[in-house]
Motif scaffolding. Structure first.
Motif, mmCIF file in Angstrom:
data_model
loop_
_atom_site.group_PDB
_atom_site.id
_atom_site.type_symbol
_atom_site.label_atom_id
_atom_site.label_comp_id
_atom_site.label_asym_id
_atom_site.label_seq_id
_atom_site.Cartn_x
_atom_site.Cartn_y
_atom_site.Cartn_z
ATOM 1 N N ASP A 194 29.888 4.159 -3.609
ATOM 2 C CA ASP A 194 31.257 4.493 -4.018
ATOM 3 C C ASP A 194 31.807 5.642 -3.176
ATOM 4 O OD1 ASP A 194 31.199 2.527 -5.915
ATOM 5 O OD2 ASP A 194 30.965 3.869 -7.627
ATOM 6 N N SER A 195 30.964 6.635 -2.910
ATOM 7 C CA SER A 195 31.394 7.777 -2.111
ATOM 8 C C SER A 195 31.784 7.342 -0.706
ATOM 9 C CB SER A 195 30.277 8.826 -2.045
ATOM 10 O OG SER A 195 30.625 9.866 -1.150
ATOM 11 N N MET A 196 30.985 6.471 -0.107
ATOM 12 C CA MET A 196 31.307 6.006 1.247
ATOM 13 C C MET A 196 32.678 5.339 1.284
ATOM 14 S SD MET A 196 28.106 4.628 3.449
ATOM 15 C CE MET A 196 27.915 3.088 2.550
ATOM 16 N N LEU A 197 32.917 4.428 0.349
ATOM 17 C CA LEU A 197 34.181 3.711 0.350
ATOM 18 C C LEU A 197 35.342 4.637 0.004
ATOM 19 C CD1 LEU A 197 33.117 0.359 -1.359
ATOM 20 C CD2 LEU A 197 33.239 0.907 1.075
ATOM 21 N N ALA A 198 35.130 5.525 -0.964
ATOM 22 C CA ALA A 198 36.195 6.440 -1.380
ATOM 23 C C ALA A 198 36.595 7.394 -0.260
ATOM 24 C CB ALA A 198 35.756 7.233 -2.611
ATOM 25 N N ASN A 199 35.643 7.683 0.628
ATOM 26 C CA ASN A 199 35.918 8.633 1.702
ATOM 27 C C ASN A 199 36.258 7.969 3.030
ATOM 28 O OD1 ASN A 199 35.472 11.540 0.720
ATOM 29 N ND2 ASN A 199 33.741 10.446 -0.174
ATOM 30 N N GLY A 200 36.508 6.663 2.981
ATOM 31 C CA GLY A 200 37.095 6.021 4.146
ATOM 32 C C GLY A 200 36.217 5.075 4.928
ATOM 33 N N SER A 201 35.000 4.790 4.453
ATOM 34 C CA SER A 201 34.166 3.843 5.192
ATOM 35 C C SER A 201 34.761 2.447 5.131
ATOM 36 C CB SER A 201 32.743 3.816 4.626
ATOM 37 O OG SER A 201 31.959 2.825 5.286
ATOM 38 N N HIS A 202 34.728 1.767 6.253
ATOM 39 C CA HIS A 202 35.045 0.347 6.276
ATOM 40 C C HIS A 202 33.800 -0.422 5.835
ATOM 41 C CE1 HIS A 202 38.340 1.282 9.523
ATOM 42 N NE2 HIS A 202 38.634 1.743 8.324
ATOM 43 N N ARG A 203 33.831 -1.742 5.948
ATOM 44 C CA ARG A 203 32.711 -2.583 5.514
ATOM 45 C C ARG A 203 31.419 -2.189 6.236
ATOM 46 N NH1 ARG A 203 33.384 -8.128 8.058
ATOM 47 N NH2 ARG A 203 32.901 -6.817 9.849
ATOM 48 N N PRO A 204 30.374 -1.818 5.489
ATOM 49 C CA PRO A 204 29.098 -1.494 6.145
ATOM 50 C C PRO A 204 28.328 -2.764 6.498
ATOM 51 C CG PRO A 204 28.889 -1.163 3.782
ATOM 52 C CD PRO A 204 30.332 -1.549 4.032
ATOM 53 N N ALA A 205 27.581 -2.696 7.573
ATOM 54 C CA ALA A 205 26.771 -3.844 7.997
ATOM 55 C C ALA A 205 25.619 -4.093 7.040
ATOM 56 C CB ALA A 205 26.235 -3.614 9.398
ATOM 57 N N LYS A 206 25.239 -3.067 6.302
ATOM 58 C CA LYS A 206 24.116 -3.173 5.379
ATOM 59 C C LYS A 206 24.311 -2.146 4.280
ATOM 60 C CE LYS A 206 19.011 -2.716 5.416
ATOM 61 N NZ LYS A 206 18.936 -1.643 4.426
ATOM 62 N N MET A 207 23.937 -2.490 3.069
ATOM 63 C CA MET A 207 24.039 -1.537 1.968
ATOM 64 C C MET A 207 23.023 -0.416 2.154
ATOM 65 S SD MET A 207 26.522 -2.570 0.180
ATOM 66 C CE MET A 207 26.403 -1.688 -1.376
ATOM 67 N N PRO A 208 23.241 0.741 1.534
ATOM 68 C CA PRO A 208 22.321 1.860 1.711
ATOM 69 C C PRO A 208 20.916 1.547 1.209
ATOM 70 C CG PRO A 208 24.373 2.582 0.686
ATOM 71 C CD PRO A 208 24.388 1.093 0.678
ATOM 72 N N ASN A 209 19.927 2.200 1.817
ATOM 73 C CA ASN A 209 18.565 2.181 1.298
ATOM 74 C C ASN A 209 18.431 3.360 0.334
ATOM 75 O OD1 ASN A 209 17.781 0.030 3.049
ATOM 76 N ND2 ASN A 209 17.617 1.508 4.716
ATOM 77 N N VAL A 210 18.184 3.066 -0.938
ATOM 78 C CA VAL A 210 18.074 4.108 -1.965
ATOM 79 C C VAL A 210 16.893 3.758 -2.860
ATOM 80 C CG1 VAL A 210 19.188 5.265 -3.907
ATOM 81 C CG2 VAL A 210 20.567 4.522 -1.948
ATOM 82 N N CYS A 211 15.881 4.596 -2.898
ATOM 83 C CA CYS A 211 14.766 4.379 -3.817
ATOM 84 C C CYS A 211 13.987 5.671 -3.987
ATOM 85 C CB CYS A 211 13.855 3.238 -3.362
ATOM 86 S SG CYS A 211 13.031 3.501 -1.799
ATOM 87 N N ALA A 212 12.951 5.635 -4.831
ATOM 88 C CA ALA A 212 12.238 6.859 -5.185
ATOM 89 C C ALA A 212 10.751 6.590 -5.349
ATOM 90 C CB ALA A 212 12.808 7.455 -6.474
ATOM 91 N N GLY A 213 9.966 7.679 -5.233
ATOM 92 C CA GLY A 213 8.531 7.617 -5.478
ATOM 93 C C GLY A 213 7.750 7.020 -4.322
ATOM 94 N N PRO A 214 6.484 6.682 -4.551
ATOM 95 C CA PRO A 214 5.640 6.113 -3.502
ATOM 96 C C PRO A 214 6.190 4.813 -2.920
ATOM 97 C CG PRO A 214 4.310 6.832 -5.359
ATOM 98 C CD PRO A 214 5.737 6.930 -5.800
ATOM 99 N N ARG A 215 7.067 4.142 -3.676
ATOM 100 C CA ARG A 215 7.665 2.901 -3.182
ATOM 101 C C ARG A 215 8.448 3.124 -1.894
ATOM 102 N NH1 ARG A 215 12.529 0.309 -4.680
ATOM 103 N NH2 ARG A 215 12.444 -1.967 -4.468
ATOM 104 N N THR A 216 8.883 4.352 -1.644
ATOM 105 C CA THR A 216 9.646 4.643 -0.433
ATOM 106 C C THR A 216 8.821 4.437 0.836
ATOM 107 O OG1 THR A 216 9.095 7.006 -0.510
ATOM 108 C CG2 THR A 216 11.098 6.311 -1.646
ATOM 109 N N ALA A 217 7.505 4.354 0.724
ATOM 110 C CA ALA A 217 6.663 4.110 1.900
ATOM 111 C C ALA A 217 6.823 2.689 2.419
ATOM 112 C CB ALA A 217 5.192 4.378 1.573
ATOM 113 N N ARG A 218 7.436 1.826 1.628
ATOM 114 C CA ARG A 218 7.716 0.459 2.070
ATOM 115 C C ARG A 218 9.048 0.467 2.822
ATOM 116 N NH1 ARG A 218 7.524 -2.910 -3.339
ATOM 117 N NH2 ARG A 218 8.313 -4.488 -1.882
#
Length: 384
Positions: A194-218
């Motif tokens: 939401d922040s990206m779009l609200a602050n002027g981003s056009h269509r991103p080629a890929k959605m953000p990578n967002v995760c937490a914990g040991p799973r981030t090693a993947r």
């Protein structure tokens, strides 16, 4: 009817200069016509970039004339840009008709006789590209021609990347501000997007990578609805887009103090980033620059978890990703020369199973005096 929303990101003169630079490369190699199919390359040359359904090719002749071959309905985009792009003529392929037949006929008509035809094969998936060969001796491999031109960014391109970088940095800051114990990684991803779009981003080629914990090693996994716990490592990696020029940024956070191991991984990556900013300069080879980053990590005893190159090129990108590894990268055993105006996501990272991914990231343009940030923020491990 054309509107201001159809305006191109750069002036016509810049696109004509890019076209003529390609013509020079074609003349040097004895190529009469190039058949381009990379979305990024076609966008770079003309300013037209669309997620067209069905195959799309741009045939560029050595004299500078060009023609599109695309699905008939997608030809509406070229009509809308008539007179605004230098390549504004096209052939439409109706649904149900054989695209390859129409393309072959168009090439024969557009570059008749014994013309030397070059086609891009580098856009095919790496796993199968080695098995693909031209069916005719007259067809040569054009892969890499336009990529060579894309390596060094113009001042106008850098301006777009800087705008995108500030949007991406703000989305991470907003994500950190919203971070709270018990919120899900999906809720955090919503804030970042939401922040990206609200602050002027056009269509991103890929959605953000967002995760937490040991799973981030993947590598490149993203949200799955998992709640975020106190002390967990949190990864946020968005890439904002301005006229399809993407600037990614990678930030690392936690609610409360993370483990000592996580902090140590970050310290090592930050030291590598700082060393690279202090020492990497134009004129070095990609290999020499990579070894500056990597040597820090090796000296600190963390080489086992260093499984990726320190930096990759960024610029105009389309799905499925935002990087330009096929254009330029800072990596070991790669001997291309670094030049002023090259833009990179500089991101020495460590991936340790059971712990997670930790790194130090800064999207940057390479100047005579070294890397300069494109995002304007600081590299810190955020704890709240």
């Amino acid at each position: 009817m054309s509107t201001d929303f159809d305006r191109l990101p750069f002036q016509p003169e810049e696109y004509l200069a890019r076209r003529d630079a390609l013509r020079t490369l074609m003349a040097e190699r004895g190529i009469d016509a190039c058949v381009l199919n990379s979305t990024e390359n076609m966008y770079y040359l003309t300013g037209f970039g669309s997620l067209a359904y069905g195959a799309t090719s741009l045939i560029v002749r050595q004299d500078g004339k060009a023609i599109w071959v695309m699905r008939l309905t997608e030809l509406s985009n070229i009509r809308a840009l008539k007179g605004k792009i230098w390549a504004d003529e096209g052939i439409g392929v109706p649904d149900g008709h054989d695209y390859a037949t129409v393309l072959a006929r168009t090439i024969a008509d557009f570059a008749p006789g014994k013309a030397v035809i070059a086609a891009e094969y580098g856009t095919i998936q790496t796993a199968v590209s080695a098995f693909v060969r031209p069916k005719d001796d007259a067809i040569v491999n054009a892969s890499g021609l336009v990529e060579h031109l894309r390596r060094v960014k113009s001042a106008a391109e850098i301006d777009l990347l800087r705008k995108a970088g500030h949007i991406a940095a703000k989305s991470c800051q907003d994500g950190f501000a919203a971070l709270r114990e018990g919120m899900t990684d999906t809720e955090l991803a919503m804030v970042v997007s939401d922040s990206m779009l609200a602050n002027g981003s056009h269509r991103p080629a890929k959605m953000p990578n967002v995760c937490a914990g040991p799973r981030t090693a993947r590598a490149h996994v993203t949200w799955c609805g998992a709640p975020i716990s106190r002390g967990e490592l949190v990864n946020i990696e968005p890439a904002a887009s301005v006229f399809d020029y993407h600037t990614p940024i990678f930030r690392f956070y936690s609610i409360g103090k993370p483990s000592d191991r996580v902090l140590r991984l970050f310290e090592v990556c930050k030291e590598a980033l700082d060393e690279g900013f202090a020492r990497v300069r134009p004129g070095m080879t990609s290999h020499e620059a990579a070894r500056i980053f990597e040597s820090v990590i090796e000296r600190r005893g963390f080489a086992e978890w260093m499984v990726t190159r320190p930096a990759y090129s960024i610029g105009g990108s389309f799905p499925p990703g935002w990087g330009e590894d096929n254009v330029m990268a800072i990596r070991r055993d790669h001997h291309a020369i670094l030049e002023e105006g090259m833009c990179f996501h500089v991101t020495p990272c460590l991936y340790e199973d059971g712990v997670g991914c930790v790194g130090a990231s800064m999207p940057s343009v390479l100047t005579a005096n070294g890397f300069q940030s494109l995002s304007g923020d600081e590299v810190v491990f955020g704890v709240k």
